[in-house]
Design a protein around this motif. Sequence first.
Motif, PDB file in Angstrom:
ATOM      1  N   GLU A 100     205.521  60.897  81.569  1.00 38.94           N
ATOM      2  CA  GLU A 100     204.501  60.163  82.304  1.00 38.94           C
ATOM      3  C   GLU A 100     204.950  59.833  83.720  1.00 38.94           C
ATOM      4  N   ARG A 136     197.681  58.061  80.829  1.00 32.45           N
ATOM      5  CA  ARG A 136     197.352  57.212  79.680  1.00 32.45           C
ATOM      6  C   ARG A 136     195.978  56.560  79.820  1.00 32.45           C
ATOM      7  N   PRO A 240     201.852  54.076  75.642  1.00 31.79           N
ATOM      8  CA  PRO A 240     201.297  55.421  75.820  1.00 31.79           C
ATOM      9  C   PRO A 240     201.306  56.259  74.553  1.00 31.79           C
TER      10      PRO A 240
END
Length: 315
Positions: A100, A136, A240
Amino acid sequence: MQLFHGRHTALSGSLCRKSRSVGSFNKRKSVGVGVVNECLPMDEVRVSSWNELLECLYEDAWMPHIQRFRSPYAFRGLPNASFTLKTSLMQLGGDYAQLEGHLLRNFKKYAHRDVVEQDSIWHWLSLAQHHGLPTRLLDWTFSPFVALHFATATIECLQQDGAIWTVNYKKAHDALPYSLKAKLAGEGADVFTVEMLESIKTLREFDDLAPDTFIAFFEPPSLDDRIVNQYALFSVISNPCVAVNEWLDQNPDTYRKIIIPADIKWEIRDKLDQANINERVLFPGLDGLSLWLKRQYYPLKQVTETLQNEQPQQP
């Protein structure tokens, strides 16, 4: 007499009436008169007509304290009822949670910096999500008709049941950590803006606000006409690795999933087009115009004969 799961009750008022005694959505199995679908989960409702669908979508919109119709729900339309609420980051697969930060850092590095109004994580996340980067965030809309568009616009899914997920963001925000609740209360707001979240500098800081997973809904900046026309808002989850539908399953009084049978999709689609809810409006520009014209002139016979075995991927 309308048949519900576990009991009979008179059909009066809204077809999707909440059970006032338990303070959560009525956990019936089906809207169809005299029909109980034991396969539907407890927080799903299956409509059978346009009118029933509208009643469900606008349930609880009346706010007596302001004497106005102001729905507290966010809507997300999916063309296939079996699709879940996994974020695009989760659908990336692999060690997606570890990726991420790398994804967002490189997006910021290569994107033109003048496309972001302010250099905050929330502006960059909004821009990245808007342009297809796995994040997310999850797309929602304040408009039930916009959600219906996304549930009925995919040609490959016209032979399959669709779904509208509705989430009461006020109830969902009851699970927020105190600092975020105080921010909403101080602004007199029900959902966040990116400016209200700017004191949180990183996603890790956001995740560490509370030990339990929570969801926040925020309005993105008006980056372009598409966001404005779709009446968009995003959800962001503090873990997430947790799908939004998993969080909702643990908080069943916050949501309802409305199943749209395939056999009424064409009626819904035609009525939305007549109401000017279509790709030409929701995706301003030549791309949206082309998508609208392609669907408008796609032969119905070809859909029913050639697309029955299609297995579209989850968006």
